[in-house]
Design a protein around this motif. Structure first.
Motif, PDB file in Angstrom:
ATOM      1  N   GLN A  92       0.848  -1.189   0.000  1.00 40.71           N
ATOM      2  CA  GLN A  92       0.000   0.000   0.000  1.00 40.71           C
ATOM      3  C   GLN A  92       0.879   1.234   0.000  1.00 40.71           C
ATOM      4  O   GLN A  92       1.539   1.541   0.998  1.00 40.71           O
ATOM      5  CB  GLN A  92      -0.918   0.005   1.227  1.00 40.71           C
ATOM      6  N   ALA A  93       0.890   1.932  -1.121  1.00 38.14           N
ATOM      7  CA  ALA A  93       1.689   3.149  -1.223  1.00 38.14           C
ATOM      8  C   ALA A  93       0.832   4.360  -0.906  1.00 38.14           C
ATOM      9  O   ALA A  93      -0.357   4.403  -1.237  1.00 38.14           O
ATOM     10  CB  ALA A  93       2.269   3.274  -2.626  1.00 38.14           C
ATOM     11  N   SER A  94       1.435   5.337  -0.271  1.00 37.94           N
ATOM     12  CA  SER A  94       0.724   6.565   0.073  1.00 37.94           C
ATOM     13  C   SER A  94       1.724   7.701   0.222  1.00 37.94           C
ATOM     14  O   SER A  94       2.939   7.481   0.250  1.00 37.94           O
ATOM     15  CB  SER A  94      -0.060   6.379   1.380  1.00 37.94           C
ATOM     16  N   GLY A  95       1.185   8.914   0.320  1.00 36.50           N
ATOM     17  CA  GLY A  95       2.037  10.066   0.587  1.00 36.50           C
ATOM     18  C   GLY A  95       2.232  11.012  -0.572  1.00 36.50           C
ATOM     19  O   GLY A  95       2.866  12.057  -0.414  1.00 36.50           O
ATOM     20  N   GLY A  96       1.713  10.676  -1.731  1.00 31.64           N
ATOM     21  CA  GLY A  96       1.869  11.567  -2.871  1.00 31.64           C
ATOM     22  C   GLY A  96       1.050  12.832  -2.709  1.00 31.64           C
ATOM     23  O   GLY A  96       0.222  12.957  -1.801  1.00 31.64           O
ATOM     24  N   GLY A  97       1.298  13.775  -3.592  1.00 29.91           N
ATOM     25  CA  GLY A  97       0.553  15.019  -3.532  1.00 29.91           C
ATOM     26  C   GLY A  97       1.163  16.062  -4.426  1.00 29.91           C
ATOM     27  O   GLY A  97       2.038  15.770  -5.249  1.00 29.91           O
ATOM     28  N   LEU A  98       0.696  17.284  -4.254  1.00 33.25           N
ATOM     29  CA  LEU A  98       1.182  18.425  -5.029  1.00 33.25           C
ATOM     30  C   LEU A  98       2.124  19.240  -4.162  1.00 33.25           C
ATOM     31  O   LEU A  98       1.785  19.595  -3.020  1.00 33.25           O
ATOM     32  CB  LEU A  98      -0.002  19.286  -5.478  1.00 33.25           C
ATOM     33  N   VAL A  99       3.290  19.537  -4.697  1.00 32.05           N
ATOM     34  CA  VAL A  99       4.277  20.303  -3.946  1.00 32.05           C
ATOM     35  C   VAL A  99       5.003  21.238  -4.898  1.00 32.05           C
ATOM     36  O   VAL A  99       5.135  20.944  -6.091  1.00 32.05           O
ATOM     37  CB  VAL A  99       5.271  19.351  -3.226  1.00 32.05           C
ATOM     38  N   GLN A 100       5.457  22.359  -4.389  1.00 33.34           N
ATOM     39  CA  GLN A 100       6.220  23.284  -5.213  1.00 33.34           C
ATOM     40  C   GLN A 100       7.660  22.804  -5.356  1.00 33.34           C
ATOM     41  O   GLN A 100       8.179  22.080  -4.487  1.00 33.34           O
ATOM     42  CB  GLN A 100       6.207  24.680  -4.595  1.00 33.34           C
ATOM     43  N   ALA A 101       8.275  23.221  -6.411  1.00 31.56           N
ATOM     44  CA  ALA A 101       9.684  22.887  -6.629  1.00 31.56           C
ATOM     45  C   ALA A 101      10.501  23.322  -5.419  1.00 31.56           C
ATOM     46  O   ALA A 101      10.293  24.405  -4.867  1.00 31.56           O
ATOM     47  CB  ALA A 101      10.206  23.562  -7.895  1.00 31.56           C
ATOM     48  N   GLY A 102      11.399  22.465  -5.015  1.00 33.98           N
ATOM     49  CA  GLY A 102      12.208  22.724  -3.835  1.00 33.98           C
ATOM     50  C   GLY A 102      11.622  22.145  -2.564  1.00 33.98           C
ATOM     51  O   GLY A 102      12.296  22.106  -1.522  1.00 33.98           O
ATOM     52  N   GLY A 103      10.392  21.695  -2.639  1.00 31.84           N
ATOM     53  CA  GLY A 103       9.722  21.150  -1.471  1.00 31.84           C
ATOM     54  C   GLY A 103      10.048  19.688  -1.227  1.00 31.84           C
ATOM     55  O   GLY A 103      10.888  19.092  -1.914  1.00 31.84           O
ATOM     56  N   SER A 104       9.360  19.128  -0.250  1.00 30.88           N
ATOM     57  CA  SER A 104       9.617  17.747   0.163  1.00 30.88           C
ATOM     58  C   SER A 104       8.313  16.973   0.306  1.00 30.88           C
ATOM     59  O   SER A 104       7.254  17.543   0.578  1.00 30.88           O
ATOM     60  CB  SER A 104      10.353  17.723   1.507  1.00 30.88           C
ATOM     61  N   LEU A 105       8.445  15.681   0.133  1.00 30.38           N
ATOM     62  CA  LEU A 105       7.348  14.748   0.378  1.00 30.38           C
ATOM     63  C   LEU A 105       7.943  13.449   0.902  1.00 30.38           C
ATOM     64  O   LEU A 105       9.094  13.119   0.589  1.00 30.38           O
ATOM     65  CB  LEU A 105       6.562  14.437  -0.904  1.00 30.38           C
ATOM     66  N   ARG A 106       7.164  12.722   1.660  1.00 30.25           N
ATOM     67  CA  ARG A 106       7.585  11.385   2.089  1.00 30.25           C
ATOM     68  C   ARG A 106       6.538  10.377   1.654  1.00 30.25           C
ATOM     69  O   ARG A 106       5.373  10.485   2.034  1.00 30.25           O
ATOM     70  CB  ARG A 106       7.785  11.311   3.598  1.00 30.25           C
ATOM     71  N   LEU A 107       6.973   9.431   0.872  1.00 30.07           N
ATOM     72  CA  LEU A 107       6.107   8.339   0.452  1.00 30.07           C
ATOM     73  C   LEU A 107       6.287   7.162   1.396  1.00 30.07           C
ATOM     74  O   LEU A 107       7.372   6.931   1.915  1.00 30.07           O
ATOM     75  CB  LEU A 107       6.436   7.913  -0.974  1.00 30.07           C
ATOM     76  N   SER A 108       5.199   6.425   1.588  1.00 28.50           N
ATOM     77  CA  SER A 108       5.240   5.237   2.431  1.00 28.50           C
ATOM     78  C   SER A 108       4.749   4.033   1.643  1.00 28.50           C
ATOM     79  O   SER A 108       3.836   4.154   0.820  1.00 28.50           O
ATOM     80  CB  SER A 108       4.348   5.413   3.663  1.00 28.50           C
ATOM     81  N   CYS A 109       5.350   2.901   1.903  1.00 26.42           N
ATOM     82  CA  CYS A 109       4.915   1.640   1.293  1.00 26.42           C
ATOM     83  C   CYS A 109       4.743   0.640   2.427  1.00 26.42           C
ATOM     84  O   CYS A 109       5.731   0.167   2.998  1.00 26.42           O
ATOM     85  CB  CYS A 109       5.955   1.144   0.293  1.00 26.42           C
ATOM     86  N   ALA A 110       3.497   0.351   2.744  1.00 30.78           N
ATOM     87  CA  ALA A 110       3.194  -0.575   3.828  1.00 30.78           C
ATOM     88  C   ALA A 110       2.929  -1.956   3.253  1.00 30.78           C
ATOM     89  O   ALA A 110       2.085  -2.123   2.363  1.00 30.78           O
ATOM     90  CB  ALA A 110       1.987  -0.086   4.607  1.00 30.78           C
ATOM     91  N   ALA A 111       3.652  -2.940   3.756  1.00 31.81           N
ATOM     92  CA  ALA A 111       3.493  -4.316   3.292  1.00 31.81           C
ATOM     93  C   ALA A 111       2.562  -5.080   4.230  1.00 31.81           C
ATOM     94  O   ALA A 111       2.481  -4.781   5.420  1.00 31.81           O
ATOM     95  CB  ALA A 111       4.848  -5.000   3.225  1.00 31.81           C
ATOM     96  N   SER A 112       1.890  -6.077   3.663  1.00 30.21           N
ATOM     97  CA  SER A 112       0.955  -6.871   4.462  1.00 30.21           C
ATOM     98  C   SER A 112       1.678  -7.846   5.377  1.00 30.21           C
ATOM     99  O   SER A 112       1.058  -8.407   6.289  1.00 30.21           O
ATOM    100  CB  SER A 112      -0.008  -7.633   3.548  1.00 30.21           C
TER     101      SER A 112
END
Length: 118
Positions: free
Chosen positions: A4-24
């Motif tokens: 299960q992947a999550s954490g995407g979104g809209l961000v401005q250049a130079g910004g940060s995001l953290r994606l998560s991948c949860a396994a069963s």
């Protein structure tokens, strides 16, 4: 096996995001867990991987900006993305590879969209 992947979104250049991948199940059941991305008009490309032994690998264009890590207690692998660029815009997919008895099996999670605005 479900990823299960999550954490995407809209961000401005130079910004940060953290994606998560949860396994069963335990992430140590896999030889490698990684992140791939697919951008419009481009082929799918590997972004980062982490082996069961903790060795990481990154594509050149994200080295120094992205970091993959894991939390075994949560059966989760993360992709910390910093200094994001518009060219990082893509659907990001979590992938896990299991090699057992000479058999190679790939598991894929659903994608999570990352959009970086300029």
């Amino acid at each position: 096996v479900q990823l299960q992947a999550s954490g995407g979104g809209l961000v401005q250049a130079g910004g940060s995001l953290r994606l998560s991948c949860a396994a069963s199940g335990s992430i140590f059941n896999f030889n490698t867990v990684g992140w791939f991305r697919l951008a419009p008009g481009k082929e799918r490309e590997m972004v980062a991987t982490i082996t069961s032994g903790g060795r990481t690998n990154y594509r050149d264009s994200v080295t120094g900006r992205f970091t993959t890590s894991r939390d075994a207690a949560k059966n989760t692998v993360y992709l910390q993305m910093s200094s994001l660029k518009p060219e990082d815009t893509a659907v990001y997919y979590c992938n896990a590879v299991s090699v057992s008895g000479g058999r190679h099996t790939d598991y894929w999670g659903q994608g999570t969209l990352v959009t970086v605005s300029s």
